[in-house]
Design a protein around this motif. Sequence first.
Motif, mmCIF file in Angstrom:
data_model
loop_
_atom_site.group_PDB
_atom_site.id
_atom_site.type_symbol
_atom_site.label_atom_id
_atom_site.label_comp_id
_atom_site.label_asym_id
_atom_site.label_seq_id
_atom_site.Cartn_x
_atom_site.Cartn_y
_atom_site.Cartn_z
ATOM 1 N N HIS A 302 -93.536 36.180 -64.935
ATOM 2 C CA HIS A 302 -92.688 35.655 -64.032
ATOM 3 C C HIS A 302 -91.705 34.758 -64.680
ATOM 4 N N THR A 305 -88.697 30.156 -62.218
ATOM 5 C CA THR A 305 -88.173 29.775 -60.846
ATOM 6 C C THR A 305 -89.264 30.490 -59.852
ATOM 7 N N SER A 306 -90.350 31.440 -60.273
ATOM 8 C CA SER A 306 -91.037 31.845 -59.432
ATOM 9 C C SER A 306 -92.083 30.753 -58.791
ATOM 10 N N GLN A 351 -92.659 38.155 -58.233
ATOM 11 C CA GLN A 351 -91.630 38.252 -59.035
ATOM 12 C C GLN A 351 -90.277 37.919 -58.731
ATOM 13 N N GLY A 354 -88.884 34.792 -57.441
ATOM 14 C CA GLY A 354 -88.102 33.783 -58.634
ATOM 15 C C GLY A 354 -86.801 33.978 -58.799
ATOM 16 N N ARG A 358 -83.297 31.375 -57.902
ATOM 17 C CA ARG A 358 -82.631 31.038 -59.050
ATOM 18 C C ARG A 358 -80.906 31.512 -58.467
ATOM 19 N N ASN A 383 -91.766 30.183 -51.183
ATOM 20 C CA ASN A 383 -93.206 30.884 -51.332
ATOM 21 C C ASN A 383 -94.182 30.866 -50.411
#
Length: 458
Positions: A302, A305-306, A351, A354, A358, A383
């Motif tokens: 990953h 940022t995930s 994934q 993330g 970003r 998330n």
Amino acid sequence: MSPNVHHTLVIVVGAGLGGCAAALAMHHAGFEVVVYEKIKKFLRLGDSLGLGENALRLLQRWGLHEQLIRIGNKSENMQIRRWHDGKILAVQPLMDMAGYIGHRGDYHDAFLGRVRDCGIPIHMGHKVVQFNEEKPSIILEDGREIVADVIIGADGIKSLARELVLGFQDAPKSSGYACFRAYFKGEPLKAIPECQSLIQKDCVNIWIGPDMHLVQNTLRDGEEFNWIITHKDTADIKESWFQPGDMDEVRRLIVDLDRTIASAVETTEACLDWKICYRDPIPTWVSRSHNIALLGDSCHAHLPTSAQGASQATESAAVLAVCLKLAGKDNIPLATRTYEKLRFDRVRQSQLNGEDVRDRWHNVLKSVDAGQEINPDDVKIKNRWLYPFDAEADTYARWDEVSKIVREELASGNIRPLFDPKTGPARRLVEYDALGNPKVSKHNIAADPPMPQQVVVS
């Protein structure tokens, strides 16, 4: 429980966070587990790492929970701020980002300690140089061969097991970004007036700007301080945690950064330069003989940022353990192939989360005028849908459905790939609504909030 469970030997290659999670999950399921790790002694490497509720739920069952809570950041919220002046654009519960954020080395020590407490052997300084997938077995650098019933390749981003599964060496690709990272004692910052608000107590702040962002994390009420700057970078690829960073380049990047955090960064003595690399999704996580399965960074690395790399590895460990238990020792192929099908779609969406956050952080300020207000939802981390999920409960609920498909594929000898670079996933295992949100399922024994539905769609 299958009568063969206690006679099943599982070898885990790699004693990182994913390997430790795999060992704990297998032990919890009743298997005999042995771990082999090439490094002789782990150091306190890295900096911030998050563990979400989806992982902590499983780790609690495996006897590893309160230790982790003590390590984590105690701040309730995080602030997402504008790069140049620190204006708060959004406030979010910290659990929406990454759950409990702590030092990666501290978390790793806790994982290793729990593995050893369970009596699981960890053979440090034992480098695996070859796999024999037919037996299956591992061959160590000293020539010894160890046979098991199933082997888990949790050997990281540079995985040797991954090469076996793919049949070729899989080179990393540049993501176009790199991170300057620093983690240090917070005492020197007490003399800097501008950054006092960052060191009084645990806090997490994120400054977003065009093509870059900075994450700041204060731990232990200011005793430890961490900053990470993600920025555009097209330099040659070098995957390393040890590459020294150029503080002059860091100061150039932050010339127009809010003084609250810039004052702390400018006084930092040294940092690391981590080139963020990625690998394309792969068509299978399981070897040709079905006896070696990949887990964690070896198959689903990953982006930072995930905030889900370790959590998703923990979920994968739980799912593989349940699959092995349900299939029984005499049907390892059914277990490993069902495991990869149960996991792929959820991991892939994690994934992509993330990449999404970003890109939103790096672009949102480019399209607004100086005085225009930003919609907080445009910069929030999304998330939350990941956290109510119970990987073990979901596996039990979907086993009959997905394993039936796998039985048919094994019988025909036609194992459909998880992913084709030209066409994408071979089969969708998660249903999403029109907005891209996973649908709700009844299969969740752990929490009141809804979890994403995962059903096989032919």
